[in-house]
Write a protein that holds these residues in place. Structure first.
Motif, short mmCIF file in Angstrom:
data_model
loop_
_atom_site.label_atom_id
_atom_site.label_comp_id
_atom_site.label_asym_id
_atom_site.label_seq_id
_atom_site.Cartn_x
_atom_site.Cartn_y
_atom_site.Cartn_z
N THR A 86 4.31 11.95 0.76
CA THR A 86 4.67 11.79 -0.65
C THR A 86 4.51 13.12 -1.39
OG1 THR A 86 2.44 10.95 -0.92
CG2 THR A 86 4.20 9.34 -0.92
N VAL A 87 3.47 13.88 -1.03
CA VAL A 87 3.30 15.20 -1.65
C VAL A 87 4.49 16.08 -1.30
CG1 VAL A 87 1.87 17.27 -1.65
CG2 VAL A 87 0.78 15.04 -1.69
N GLY B 271 0.83 -1.20 0.00
CA GLY B 271 0.00 0.00 0.00
C GLY B 271 0.86 1.25 0.00
N ALA B 272 1.91 1.22 0.83
CA ALA B 272 2.83 2.37 0.92
C ALA B 272 3.47 2.62 -0.43
CB ALA B 272 3.89 2.10 1.98
N ILE B 273 3.91 1.53 -1.10
CA ILE B 273 4.56 1.69 -2.41
C ILE B 273 3.57 2.22 -3.43
CG2 ILE B 273 5.53 0.33 -4.30
CD1 ILE B 273 7.22 -1.03 -2.24
N MET C 190 1.63 9.19 5.00
CA MET C 190 2.11 8.89 3.66
C MET C 190 1.59 9.88 2.63
SD MET C 190 1.12 5.13 2.56
CE MET C 190 1.39 4.14 3.98
N PHE D 131 2.41 13.93 -9.71
CA PHE D 131 3.25 15.13 -9.69
C PHE D 131 4.32 15.14 -10.78
CE2 PHE D 131 1.40 15.16 -5.52
CZ PHE D 131 1.11 16.49 -5.35
N VAL E 148 0.96 4.15 -2.84
CA VAL E 148 0.75 5.57 -2.58
C VAL E 148 1.92 6.39 -3.12
CG1 VAL E 148 0.57 7.32 -0.74
CG2 VAL E 148 -0.76 5.22 -0.58
N GLY E 149 3.14 5.89 -2.87
CA GLY E 149 4.33 6.58 -3.38
C GLY E 149 4.31 6.67 -4.90
N PHE E 150 3.89 5.58 -5.55
CA PHE E 150 3.84 5.55 -7.01
C PHE E 150 2.81 6.54 -7.54
CE2 PHE E 150 2.33 3.70 -11.04
CZ PHE E 150 3.53 3.68 -11.72
N PHE F 196 10.04 5.69 -1.97
CA PHE F 196 9.75 5.12 -3.30
C PHE F 196 9.43 6.24 -4.29
CE2 PHE F 196 6.84 3.24 -6.46
CZ PHE F 196 7.68 2.25 -6.95
N SER F 197 8.59 7.16 -3.84
CA SER F 197 8.21 8.28 -4.69
C SER F 197 9.44 9.11 -5.08
CB SER F 197 7.18 9.12 -3.94
OG SER F 197 7.08 10.39 -4.49
N GLY F 198 10.31 9.38 -4.10
CA GLY F 198 11.53 10.15 -4.36
C GLY F 198 12.50 9.38 -5.25
N ALA G 123 1.61 9.21 -6.08
CA ALA G 123 2.06 10.58 -5.87
C ALA G 123 3.07 10.97 -6.94
CB ALA G 123 2.68 10.72 -4.49
N ASN G 124 3.96 10.03 -7.27
CA ASN G 124 4.98 10.32 -8.28
C ASN G 124 4.35 10.57 -9.64
OD1 ASN G 124 7.20 9.49 -10.33
ND2 ASN G 124 8.23 9.96 -8.39
N GLN H 277 7.71 15.13 -3.15
CA GLN H 277 7.78 15.58 -4.54
C GLN H 277 8.35 16.99 -4.64
OE1 GLN H 277 7.36 13.99 -7.38
NE2 GLN H 277 7.15 12.20 -6.08
N ALA I 4 6.81 4.87 1.53
CA ALA I 4 6.08 5.58 0.48
C ALA I 4 6.89 6.76 -0.05
CB ALA I 4 4.73 6.05 1.01
#
Lengths: 270, 308
Positions: free
Chosen positions: B254-255, A255-257, B250, A267, A259-261, B66-68, A263-264, B258, B63
């Motif tokens: 994540t926001v 779930g965390a991954i 999270m 944005f 959400v991170g994906f 991963f996003s970063g 958001a990426n 970014q 989270a």
């Protein structure tokens, strides 16, 4: 006395016992001799918007054998004690050593109530003699708090700094409440008490104990149960974490991954 | 608007949590640090128990890292090979750290050891980074070129045997210092309850001479893997992962990450290092201040987790 008569008496006694048990088991109501109690709620349900709740206790002192039904009724004193499920705590004391404040001493409090509310119509110290009050655990300072002392468990003198610090910290957290004017007499024999269940109150079964003193003597006592429980979504999450830890862990991690994906992607500019 | 956290068992304001997530996420995206060393104390301050705070912060860190990491990956600023070697050393170090944690706790002074470790570690790294960062900024103002690193100028420890070429990072160094660094970070991370990104980034920059942006990208990758493992471990062993708390953190994190990652790209590398140095130093001073100042209440009460 004939055998038949004896059996009848036994049956009668059993029936009485069952009736008393049924009355006591009736949720939200208790009846012990001459004390009738009722809670505004017997189950506090925790949902996602739960921020705490006030519970109202009503009580009626019925005229008993020890008090004359006629004439001026004697003044009653009431102490209401609400105890949450027991937990063990460690209290620590800091001292300055080599310029740093470090923990130098600690005490274990064993099976102390996680929540404690003591309400009365006046200062409990005025209701009876000190020994009786301590024995009945009537009054905020008279509640037993077992400490581990060596290999033994015992309560200590009320002036003990660890005991006082423990009560102070728990009061600051809103989990221990003392109100010497929290019991209000609506009529000479009818009283009402309101106690707060804070948002961070622990889950479990709470015990509500009411003790009535008449002329400095304990005349009535009764107890009720109050459940604080998570329901719906909160219960589902807590249950899943408890019953399926591997599944719950992987869902949280993926779930965390996710959400991170998301958001990426949202944005992403390039 | 308040929301009840099912595992932490207390209500909190959603907007407070979101704001904390955004702020910590911004820093974590900018510097490639996990942000656990900032977020965990904030949650404990809100009343969340330390065990739940540490476990739930790992979901937030997974989270945002991963996003970063994705952003850095697209720009080719993640060294997979270096990340794999670091991960191997880091996992071994974590295991050693968990064992040391148990030994120290049996002596009863774990809190003090952790606090002193924080002060010494953050103070040293922070001071070094700030001094170096100021030097670099001043050099640039005066128009003096930074000394170019030549192959012959490598310190001795990088010329040890088992040399490996990390193409993405433009370095050709021995594996021994790489594994040692990640072992030490894994060890300290398990002992101090931190991801270790804020130690790893300077270590990669100054000791291994990895370019700043690649250090940040690779550190984010490593944080992602460590935190993924931590979530599973906490969920299975302690049941302390609060999914609701993690989700709110999270979303904010994540926001924030970014914007942080973008801000990090626009900043000059020297300024970025100076800022991270100041942040690390500030946290170190804060911990030192807490230890030196007289606490408001000399007594503290915690729930004894050992006896249910």
């Amino acid at each position: 006395m004939s055998a038949a008569r004896r059996a009848r008496i036994r049956r009668g006694a059993l029936r009485l016992l069952l009736l008393a048990a049924a009355l006591l088991a009736w949720p939200g109501n208790a009846r012990a001799d001459g004390l009738v109690l009722s809670l505004s709620k017997t189950r506090v349900t925790i949902t996602s918007s739960f921020t705490g709740e006030n519970i109202v206790l009503f009580g009626v002192i019925e005229p008993g054998a020890d008090m004359p039904a006629t004439g001026a009724s004697p003044a009653h004193d009431v102490v209401v004690t609400v105890r949450g499920p027991n937990q063990s705590f460690i209290a620590r004391r800091k001292e300055r050593r080599l310029g740093l404040w470090i923990n130098v001493d600690s005490r274990s409090f064993l099976a102390a109530p996680s929540y404690l509310a003591v309400l009365s119509n006046r200062d409990p110290m005025l209701m009876s003699d000190a020994d009786t009050l301590r024995q009945e655990q009537a009054g905020f300072g008279n509640n037993r708090l077992l400490q581990r002392i060596g290999a033994d468990y015992a309560d200590v003198v009320p002036q003990d700094p660890f005991r006082q610090a423990f009560l102070r910290v728990k009061q600051a957290q809103g989990l221990y409440v003392e109100n010497v004017s929290g019991v209000e007499f609506i009529a000479p024999r009818v009283f009402r008490a309101v106690f707060p269940i804070p948002g961070r109150a622990p889950i479990g079964t709470y015990e509500v104990v009411v003790k009535v003193f008449t002329d400095h003597i304990l005349t009535q006592r009764a107890a009720l149960r109050l459940d604080v429980a998570k329901v719906d979504f909160e219960q589902a999450v807590a249950g899943a974490a408890q019953d399926h830890p591997w599944l719950y862990g992987f869902i949280c991690a993926f779930g965390a991954i996710a959400v991170g994906f998301c958001a990426n992607i949202v944005f992403r500019r390039d | 608007m308040t929301i009840y956290l099912p595992i932490a068992e207390l209500p909190v304001n959603v907007f407070t949590l979101l704001a904390m997530g955004v702020a910590v996420g911004f820093i974590s995206g900018m510097f490639g640090v996990g942000g656990g060393f900032l977020m965990t104390p904030l949650l404990i301050f809100l009343g969340v128990s330390p065990a739940v705070a540490v476990a739930s912060v790992s979901t937030h860190m997974a989270a945002s890292s991963f996003s970063g990491a994705l952003t850095y990956w697209r720009r080719g600023q993640v060294d997979l090979q270096l990340g794999a070697v670091l991960l191997a050393g880091g996992l071994a170090g974590t295991l050693a750290g968990v064992i040391a944690f148990k030994v120290l706790r049996s002596f009863g002074q774990l809190d003090l050891v952790i606090a002193v470790a924080y002060i010494v570690l953050l103070g040293t790294i922070g001071t070094l980074m700030v001094v170096e960062g100021f030097g670099a900024v001043i050099r640039q103002r005066r128009g003096v070129k930074a000394p170019v690193a030549r192959p012959g100028a490598h310190p001795l420890f990088l010329r040890l045997p088992f040399k490996m070429r990390f193409r993405q990072s433009h370095i050709y160094v021995s594996v021994i210092p790489v594994v040692t660094i990640s072992f030490a970070i894994g060890f300290l991370g398990a002992l101090m309850g931190i991801g270790g990104g804020f130690i790893l980034v300077p270590a990669l920059i100054y000791l291994l001479r990895v370019p700043t942006v690649t250090s940040v990208g690779t550190s984010l990758l490593l944080t992602l893997f460590t935190m993924f493992a931590a979530i599973i471990m906490h969920a299975v062993l302690n049941q302390t992962v609060d999914a609701v708390l993690g989700l709110v953190l999270m979303i904010g994190g994540t926001v924030g990450a970014q914007f942080g990652a973008r801000a990090g790209q626009t900043l000059k590398a020297e300024n970025l290092r100076l800022l991270l140095g100041l942040l690390v130093l500030a946290v170190g001073l804060r911990v030192a201040g807490d230890q030196i100042a007289r606490p408001a209440d000399l007594y503290s009460v915690i729930i004894d987790e050992r006896t249910p």
